[in-house]
Scaffold this active site. Structure first.
Site, PDB file in Angstrom:
ATOM      1  N   GLU A 189     101.518  76.944  65.480  1.00 25.97           N
ATOM      2  CA  GLU A 189     101.377  76.566  66.894  1.00 25.97           C
ATOM      3  C   GLU A 189     101.423  77.857  67.690  1.00 25.97           C
ATOM      4  OE1 GLU A 189     101.467  76.208  70.432  1.00 25.97           O
ATOM      5  OE2 GLU A 189     103.607  75.903  70.189  1.00 25.97           O
ATOM      6  N   CYS A 249     103.952  77.165  76.179  1.00 28.05           N
ATOM      7  CA  CYS A 249     102.628  77.335  75.576  1.00 28.05           C
ATOM      8  C   CYS A 249     101.609  76.417  76.228  1.00 28.05           C
ATOM      9  CB  CYS A 249     102.689  77.102  74.066  1.00 28.05           C
ATOM     10  SG  CYS A 249     103.411  75.520  73.594  1.00 28.05           S
TER      11      CYS A 249
END
Length: 471
Positions: free
Chosen positions: A230, A264
């Site tokens: 990720e 993020c």
């Protein structure tokens, strides 16, 4: 190398919060390797009960955990409390996900046989955690991994080791065998040693695209090991055909500046209808001017705290200046209200006519703005990135959302909602430089165990009717 002291300081004050000597990957992986088989052999119900005890331990220690996360990351108390609540909720979500995604199934087959589908743990999984959610994000790997029967070696970010250590202490206090959850304290050297260790069966990573791509290359020659990445995003939020500009401004500010932009899923790029640009930016500017920026325990509660450290703050201010040199027009200058501490005010810059548009993830409160004349051009601008994590459309027109959803390239596509704030009860991941098609959260069960298909019969009955000479 082991023996180096890792020191954690509070971003908001500079005070030393925690210190410990770094560890050794060989030692921690070795302990996990010797321990995981016994844990894997336990019934699933046993592992579920142990993890539910972990949730109760965190619940009992929630005030102390909240305070520690807030001090170590700089995020406001209200946000740290939400992170701890997410850690607790992850257990029940993971139990449901494990049952749905990796449950046992039996299917009748021909000749009184049956097909059985079951799942096995990989063995020893390494987890590399980030600093922005030092409990929630690694916990999102650790809980599903343990539930599936794996052992875990967890290296928290060297910027937030105390929160990682607290998380592991809670797991041990709940009765999770110490050999099955190992804490590796250290910096990049320990991280590289863990990722490259021959005795791990996989790596679960959350962090930068640069590191993630290097890991992807490293693991390309190791198809026997699971790798889940990720890696963040350069996320767009598009505002088009909406009469409620105040609500649009709130959604933009929440997307871009929550957690001081250190998510993020934070919006990095605002793409707006040329006709809405001036009134929308006026609303955003008024809202930003009201934001309280302060230390975690301040009263009244701040909207955002500092970024993680002075190096990050320096990089972000330098990046803002760099965008100006490329032709960006400042809409709101980024400021450093306390010179010696990493507090930053939100910066906004119009990059519509810039000579170059760097496709990077600026991990902080920087919002780049692009004006477009058509919705098709807005979608093209939104897709002009190697990343593909999160995208959001603010619009009152459902037909535009249908067009947006069909054409945008992202793993999370929202409508009249922020780009951030993803649910743990849904898959979480992106495409391109945002991940390697191993979404986490609800789908973490998929990479924590592998399917085993068995063709089974109670008796051995077999015959050959073709290709034999007469007896």
């Amino acid at each position: 190398m082991p023996g180096q002291e890792i020191i954690s300081t509070e971003p908001a004050t500079g005070a030393v919060l925690w210190r410990q000597m770094s560890g050794d990957a060989d030692t921690e992986v070795g302990i996990a390797r010797r321990s995981w088989a016994e844990w894997a052999a336990r019934p699933l119900a046993y592992r579920i009960e142990a993890l539910r005890r972990f949730a109760n331990v965190v619940r009992q220690k929630s005030d102390a955990f909240t305070d520690l996360i807030a001090r170590e990351t700089g995020k406001p108390i209200w946000e740290a409390r939400t992170e701890v609540e997410t850690v607790i909720a992850k257990v029940d979500i993971s139990v449901t996900a494990y049952s749905e995604r990796t449950g046992q199934r039996r299917v009748d087959a021909q000749m009184n046989t049956r097909l059985a589908l079951r799942h096995k743990p990989h063995g020893v999984l390494a987890v590399l955690g980030p600093y922005n959610f030092p409990a929630h994000l690694p916990n999102g790997h650790i809980v599903p991994a343990l539930l599936a029967g794996n052992a875990v070696v967890f290296k928290p970010s060297e910027k937030t080791p105390a929160s990682g250590a607290f998380l592991v202490d809670c797991l041990h206090a709940a009765g999770i065998p110490e050999g099955c959850v190992r804490l590796l304290i250290g910096g990049p050297d320990q991280g590289k040693a863990l990722a490259g260790h021959p005795d791990i069966d996989g790596l679960l990573f959350t962090g930068s695209a640069t590191t993630g791509i290097a890991l992807n290359r490293q693991f390309a020659a190791q198809p026997d090991k699971i790798l889940a990445l990720e890696m963040g995003g350069n996320n767009p939020i598009v505002v088009w055909n909406t009469p409620d500009l105040y609500s649009a401004a709130v959604l933009v500010v929440q997307s871009a500046f929550t957690s001081a932009g250190q998510r993020c899923t934070a919006a990095r790029r605002l793409i707006v209808d040329q006709q809405l640009f001036d009134p929308l930016m006026a609303e955003i500017d008024k809202l930003v001017s009201r934001l309280i920026i302060g230390e975690p325990h301040a009263d009244p509660a701040p909207f955002m705290g500092p970024v993680i450290d002075n190096n990050a703050a320096d990089m972000l201010t330098e990046s803002f200046v760099s965008l100006l040199t490329l032709g960006g027009r400042p809409l709101r200058h980024m400021e450093r209200p306390i010179e010696s501490r990493p507090f930053l005010t939100p910066g906004m810059i119009d990059m519509t006519n810039a000579t170059e548009k760097p496709d990077v993830e600026l991990f902080g409160p920087v919002l780049q703005v692009y004006r477009c004349d058509t919705f098709e051009a807005a979608i093209a601008e939104a897709n002009d990135t190697r990343f593909g994590l999160s995208a959001s459309l603010i619009s009152q027109d459902p037909r535009l959302y249908d067009q947006f959803w069909a054409n945008i390239r992202a793993g999370i596509v929202n409508w009249n909602r922020p780009t951030n704030g993803a649910s743990s009860a849904a898959p979480f991941g992106g495409v391109g430089w945002s991940g390697n098609h191993r979404p986490s959260a609800y789908y973490a069960a998929d990479y924590c165990a592998y399917p085993v298909v068995s063709s089974e019969s109670d008796q051995a009955r077999a015959a050959m009717g073709v290709g034999l000479r007469d007896a």
